[in-house]
Design an enzyme around this catalytic site. Structure first.
Site, PDB file in Angstrom:
ATOM      1  N   ASP A 159       0.841  -1.208   0.000  1.00 29.95           N
ATOM      2  CA  ASP A 159       0.000   0.000   0.000  1.00 29.95           C
ATOM      3  C   ASP A 159       0.872   1.253   0.000  1.00 29.95           C
ATOM      4  OD1 ASP A 159      -2.399  -1.673   0.437  1.00 29.95           O
ATOM      5  OD2 ASP A 159      -1.410  -2.061   2.335  1.00 29.95           O
ATOM      6  N   HIS A 187      -4.593  -3.323   6.701  1.00 28.67           N
ATOM      7  CA  HIS A 187      -4.389  -3.588   5.274  1.00 28.67           C
ATOM      8  C   HIS A 187      -5.723  -4.068   4.704  1.00 28.67           C
ATOM      9  CE1 HIS A 187      -3.117  -5.082   1.441  1.00 28.67           C
ATOM     10  NE2 HIS A 187      -3.608  -6.256   1.747  1.00 28.67           N
TER      11      HIS A 187
HETATM   12  P1  NAX Z   1      -2.683 -18.269  -3.494  1.00 26.63           P
HETATM   13  O1  NAX Z   1      -4.041 -18.812  -3.199  1.00 26.63           O
HETATM   14  O2  NAX Z   1      -2.167 -18.291  -4.884  1.00 26.63           O
HETATM   15  O3  NAX Z   1      -1.614 -19.042  -2.590  1.00 26.63           O
HETATM   16  C1  NAX Z   1      -1.806 -19.291  -1.236  1.00 26.63           C
HETATM   17  C2  NAX Z   1      -1.134 -20.596  -0.927  1.00 26.63           C
HETATM   18  O4  NAX Z   1      -1.216 -20.799   0.481  1.00 26.63           O
HETATM   19  C3  NAX Z   1      -1.811 -21.799  -1.601  1.00 26.63           C
HETATM   20  O5  NAX Z   1      -0.860 -22.506  -2.367  1.00 26.63           O
HETATM   21  C4  NAX Z   1      -2.331 -22.612  -0.428  1.00 26.63           C
HETATM   22  O6  NAX Z   1      -2.247 -24.015  -0.664  1.00 26.63           O
HETATM   23  C5  NAX Z   1      -1.389 -22.173   0.685  1.00 26.63           C
HETATM   24  N1  NAX Z   1      -1.912 -22.409   2.035  1.00 26.63           N
HETATM   25  C6  NAX Z   1      -3.186 -22.315   2.484  1.00 26.63           C
HETATM   26  N2  NAX Z   1      -3.260 -22.665   3.784  1.00 26.63           N
HETATM   27  C7  NAX Z   1      -1.994 -22.946   4.165  1.00 26.63           C
HETATM   28  C8  NAX Z   1      -1.426 -23.379   5.382  1.00 26.63           C
HETATM   29  N3  NAX Z   1      -2.176 -23.600   6.451  1.00 26.63           N
HETATM   30  N4  NAX Z   1      -0.098 -23.588   5.419  1.00 26.63           N
HETATM   31  C9  NAX Z   1       0.671 -23.405   4.332  1.00 26.63           C
HETATM   32  N5  NAX Z   1       0.184 -23.018   3.140  1.00 26.63           N
HETATM   33  C10 NAX Z   1      -1.127 -22.776   3.065  1.00 26.63           C
HETATM   34  O7  NAX Z   1      -2.672 -16.812  -2.883  1.00 26.63           O
HETATM   35  P2  NAX Z   1      -1.626 -15.632  -3.130  1.00 26.63           P
HETATM   36  O8  NAX Z   1      -2.087 -14.805  -4.257  1.00 26.63           O
HETATM   37  O9  NAX Z   1      -0.253 -16.181  -3.174  1.00 26.63           O
HETATM   38  O10 NAX Z   1      -1.846 -14.752  -1.820  1.00 26.63           O
HETATM   39  C11 NAX Z   1      -1.481 -15.210  -0.546  1.00 26.63           C
HETATM   40  C12 NAX Z   1      -2.054 -14.336   0.532  1.00 26.63           C
HETATM   41  O11 NAX Z   1      -1.526 -13.024   0.452  1.00 26.63           O
HETATM   42  C13 NAX Z   1      -3.570 -14.170   0.454  1.00 26.63           C
HETATM   43  O12 NAX Z   1      -4.116 -14.280   1.757  1.00 26.63           O
HETATM   44  C14 NAX Z   1      -3.735 -12.763  -0.051  1.00 26.63           C
HETATM   45  O13 NAX Z   1      -4.975 -12.210   0.308  1.00 26.63           O
HETATM   46  C15 NAX Z   1      -2.578 -12.089   0.611  1.00 26.63           C
HETATM   47  N6  NAX Z   1      -2.171 -10.788   0.079  1.00 26.63           N
HETATM   48  C16 NAX Z   1      -1.723  -9.870   0.955  1.00 26.63           C
HETATM   49  C17 NAX Z   1      -1.276  -8.628   0.564  1.00 26.63           C
HETATM   50  C18 NAX Z   1      -0.796  -7.626   1.554  1.00 26.63           C
HETATM   51  O14 NAX Z   1      -0.502  -6.527   1.134  1.00 26.63           O
HETATM   52  N7  NAX Z   1      -0.702  -7.916   2.836  1.00 26.63           N
HETATM   53  C19 NAX Z   1      -1.304  -8.232  -0.866  1.00 26.63           C
HETATM   54  C20 NAX Z   1      -1.387  -9.388  -1.792  1.00 26.63           C
HETATM   55  C21 NAX Z   1      -2.250 -10.514  -1.341  1.00 26.63           C
HETATM   56  O15 NAX Z   1      -3.580 -10.200  -1.643  1.00 26.63           O
END
Ligand code: NAX
Length: 328
Positions: A159, A187
């Site tokens: 952000d 966020h």
């Molecule tokens: P994806 O869905 O592509 O990848 C997430 C991965 O986490 C998946 O491969 C899933 O199998 C794995 N996962 C789920 N539960 C798990 C656990 N208990 N232990 C280990 N792995 C686990 O999502 P992606 O686009 O990579 O985003 C990841 C996270 O970042 C999301 O929650 C998203 O909302 C968040 N974000 C945060 C941002 C920020 O600024 N703080 C910005 C970008 C993003 O939106």
């Protein structure tokens, strides 16, 4: 003996992971002189895909990368870690209530907080990216008994960078000349990107932009809604920029950050600036290069800023209330 930093990444086979791992392996966090070992966590069904990521990492032959561990066990992923990047979390399901999402993800962060306390290195730092990242961070921190709470932070760096880019483009300057933007609060789309202390090429942002109506309206909204705009354009949420921001956030912990251009980190509130105590909320921070941050104190906050920040603080209070049973 050369130093090796152990970096644990959760959700490593996800789309942020795919952009993040090569950055880490190239030295983006600890610099070009420090070797890194990657310790990657995924849920069991995704381990085959993670194996493919490991093969690709090997095929890059990164000079700094010493090893890649793939596991579905948090205690293995966090063992002796110097840095844990908690990226993995569950996305909001169709029709799912926010409270249910918070509770479901909360369970993940209870387990990971405990595993960090049990097995991570003695000087570990934890950065939470997985959403809702502020409250997930709070849950992990509260369940990591014995780990000092200031070792935990959540990410609003994306952000902050988005806000810098918007200000720069409006003022027709390069984004590298924009300093001291703060993201207050959560966020989420209630966040308050504060330009009042920012400068653009050495000039106060408000003067350089010369358009208060734009700052108070379209600027705020564009930064708050940028994630949604990227989903609409790309069909997927931001990943490349989120990965870069995660590296920038972690790097700012391990390099010196001064008041000349502070880092906006979500960290434990001590009540400063009216942020309710005990929340993980966005603040302007300096860092000492050894993993420690300090709040920048003494900034003026006008009525507009207080009012906008309060909206986001209230949302964080609500989230905390919803997960209070999970706060060990
Ligand atoms: P994806 O869905 O592509 O990848 C997430 C991965 O986490 C998946 O491969 C899933 O199998 C794995 N996962 C789920 N539960 C798990 C656990 N208990 N232990 C280990 N792995 C686990 O999502 P992606 O686009 O990579 O985003 C990841 C996270 O970042 C999301 O929650 C998203 O909302 C968040 N974000 C945060 C941002 C920020 O600024 N703080 C910005 C970008 C993003 O939106």
């Amino acid at each position: 003996m050369s130093m090796v930093k152990r970096v644990a990444v959760t959700g490593a086979a996800g789309q942020i992971g795919y952009s993040l791992l090569p950055l880490i392996a190239n030295g983006s966090i600890f610099g070009p002189g420090v070797k890194v070992a990657l310790q990657l966590l995924e849920v069991t069904p995704v381990l085959p895909a993670l194996e493919g990521v490991r093969m690709e990492l090997e095929d890059c032959a990164f000079p700094l990368l010493t090893s890649v561990t793939c596991t579905d066990k948090p205690e293995v992923a966090f063992r002796d870690a110097d840095l844990c990047l908690l990226v993995g979390s569950k996305p909001r399901g169709k029709g799912q209530e926010r409270k249910d999402l918070l509770m479901e993800n909360g369970q993940i962060f209870i387990g990971q907080g405990r595993a960090i306390a049990a097995t991570a290195g003695p000087d570990v730092r934890v950065v939470v990216v997985g959403n809702p990242c502020n409250t997930n961070c709070l849950i992990a921190m509260r369940n990591a008994k014995g780990v000092p709470p200031e070792r935990f932070s959540a990410m609003t760096r994306l952000d902050q960078s988005r806000a810098k880019a918007q200000l720069a483009q409006k003022a027709k300057k390069h984004w590298s000349t924009v300093k001291n933007v703060t993201i207050w609060g959560n966020h989420s789309n209630t966040q308050y990107p504060d330009w009042h202390h920012a400068t653009i090429d050495g000039v106060p942002a408000a003067k350089a932009v010369a358009d208060d109506a734009w700052l108070q309206g379209p600027f705020l909204k564009t930064v708050q809604e940028r994630g949604k705009a990227i989903i609409e354009a790309r069909g997927k949420s931001s990943a490349l920029s989120a990965a870069q921001a995660a590296c920038d956030h972690a790097k700012s912990l391990f390099t010196v950050t001064t008041k000349d251009d502070w880092a906006s980190l979500c960290v434990l509130s001590d009540g400063s600036y009216g942020t309710p105590e005990g929340l993980i909320s966005g603040f302007p921070c300096t860092t000492d290069g050894k993993g420690n941050w300090h709040l920048v104190q003494g900034l003026a906050m006008n009525e507009f800023s207080k009012q906008k920040a309060t909206i986001s603080w209230n949302e964080l209070l609500e989230e905390r209330e919803m997960v209070k049973a999970l706060l060990g």
